[in-house]
Design a protein around this motif. Sequence first.
Motif, PDB file in Angstrom:
ATOM      1  N   HIS B  38       0.801  -1.234   0.118  1.00 17.94           N
ATOM      2  CA  HIS B  38       0.164   0.033  -0.044  1.00 17.94           C
ATOM      3  C   HIS B  38       0.930   1.110   0.138  1.00 17.94           C
ATOM      4  N   ALA B  42       1.253   4.154  -2.716  1.00 21.18           N
ATOM      5  CA  ALA B  42       0.707   5.789  -2.007  1.00 21.18           C
ATOM      6  C   ALA B  42       2.039   6.770  -2.164  1.00 21.18           C
ATOM      7  N   LYS B  47       1.762  10.399  -1.793  1.00 26.26           N
ATOM      8  CA  LYS B  47       1.393  10.688  -0.697  1.00 26.26           C
ATOM      9  C   LYS B  47       2.335   9.913   0.533  1.00 26.26           C
ATOM     10  N   ASP B  51      -0.736  10.110   5.261  1.00 25.26           N
ATOM     11  CA  ASP B  51      -1.757  10.117   4.852  1.00 25.26           C
ATOM     12  C   ASP B  51      -2.468   8.639   5.105  1.00 25.26           C
ATOM     13  N   VAL B  52      -1.452   7.477   5.239  1.00 23.70           N
ATOM     14  CA  VAL B  52      -2.107   6.281   5.293  1.00 23.70           C
ATOM     15  C   VAL B  52      -2.171   5.778   6.465  1.00 23.70           C
ATOM     16  N   VAL B  53      -1.605   6.060   7.513  1.00 27.67           N
ATOM     17  CA  VAL B  53      -1.913   5.713   8.942  1.00 27.67           C
ATOM     18  C   VAL B  53      -2.491   6.711   9.768  1.00 27.67           C
ATOM     19  N   GLY B  54      -2.912   8.019   9.302  1.00 29.94           N
ATOM     20  CA  GLY B  54      -3.321   8.874  10.114  1.00 29.94           C
ATOM     21  C   GLY B  54      -2.147   9.708  11.158  1.00 29.94           C
ATOM     22  N   TYR B  60      -2.657   3.855  15.539  1.00 27.20           N
ATOM     23  CA  TYR B  60      -2.675   2.890  14.305  1.00 27.20           C
ATOM     24  C   TYR B  60      -2.431   1.464  14.517  1.00 27.20           C
ATOM     25  N   HIS B  63      -4.650  -0.185  16.763  1.00 22.70           N
ATOM     26  CA  HIS B  63      -5.826  -0.619  16.503  1.00 22.70           C
ATOM     27  C   HIS B  63      -5.705  -1.967  15.334  1.00 22.70           C
ATOM     28  N   LEU B  64      -4.594  -2.014  14.686  1.00 26.17           N
ATOM     29  CA  LEU B  64      -4.406  -3.127  14.177  1.00 26.17           C
ATOM     30  C   LEU B  64      -4.328  -4.407  14.979  1.00 26.17           C
TER      31      LEU B  64
END
Lengths: 117, 251
Positions: B38, B42, B47, B51-54, B60, B63-64
């Motif tokens: 990813h 990106a 990017k 942008d991808v993980v916030g 993050y 969360h994963l």
Amino acid sequence: MAMSQMLKGLLEGCLLAIIDKGETYGYEMSEKLQAYGFTMVSEGSIYPVLLRMKKDGWVETIQKTLPSGGPKRKYYILTEAGQHELLAFKQRWADVSSGVDRVLGEGNEDGTFKKES
Amino acid sequence: MELSKKSRDFLDDLAVYLMSSGKSEDEVKDVVEELKDHLEEAERAGKGVDDVVGQSPKAYMQHLGSEMAFDVKGFVKIIATLIPNVFAYIIISNFIQGEMTFSTIHLIGFPLVAILFLLAVSQAFRNMSVRTKAGKLKNGVTYMALAAMPMTLFLGLMVLDIFVETPTIVFGPTGQLVLFGLAVVTLFIVSVWTKTWINVIIPILLFGPQFAFAQTSLPLEQQLIFSMLILFVGMGIFLFVWWKKNQNEQV
């Protein structure tokens, strides 16, 4: 970013709908979400949701080698349980959105918006 | 296209975080590969990681991790290899010294120290993986504390053993030889099982010189110095070769 439970549910439903259109992989899904205007979450937030969906048996994954060579890429496909869940989500969403619209006093029964006069 | 350093660092941290949280190695590899794929796309689109993980990589990762199950089988496998392995080291060391005595405190204490150390290492790596780069000094302190921990605990056991009398097993020459044989076999089995030679190379470097010098008439001091020298040089060479090999595999 802390994602609200509601947003998570919506993301889940949208991912089900996207995967239902044909096997796809992570980056492609996030691109589609962005293109549809689903920009409230960061791109990466689809992965925890995808993990959950796989655990629940809604999606399956297959590894495919890219035509250009290089490492394998993981593709997602919807299972039968996933399709049921998608239908259930569509139903829930129809109920919720028409309900919310009516509460806000701007919507018609069929979900379209009343023209302000 | 090569991934940016920030992306690579994030993926490394993520792998360390998930592994030290007790997730299965295969699952971790899987999800890290997917995110790498990813991030590559990106970055090609201009990017970055943010942008991808916030905004918070830490949130993050957590969360994963929360969506991945604790790998009980993997944990049992680690404990099942760790404990016989610890005893193998102790037995070989005792064998060279020609004395093998185990008190109840040793028998309970050694595995306990090993497990405590394992948990401490996991916790430390989990903490370090989500720490920002500003935490370098903190990381250094953590490494030192980790390095000092097993020695301190073992020392504590020895002291406890002096003051508290518990039932003790003493092995005669035959018993020692049998246990020594079992210990060597254990080291080999663990090596094959974990697919790494480190578990054979370290004991050879650690005990080989000790054993060889013990047969000579060199003064004990010189024996110790030479043994240490061989150990450090040998470990250096081994780590260098291992690092080189890893590097080649990554390219």
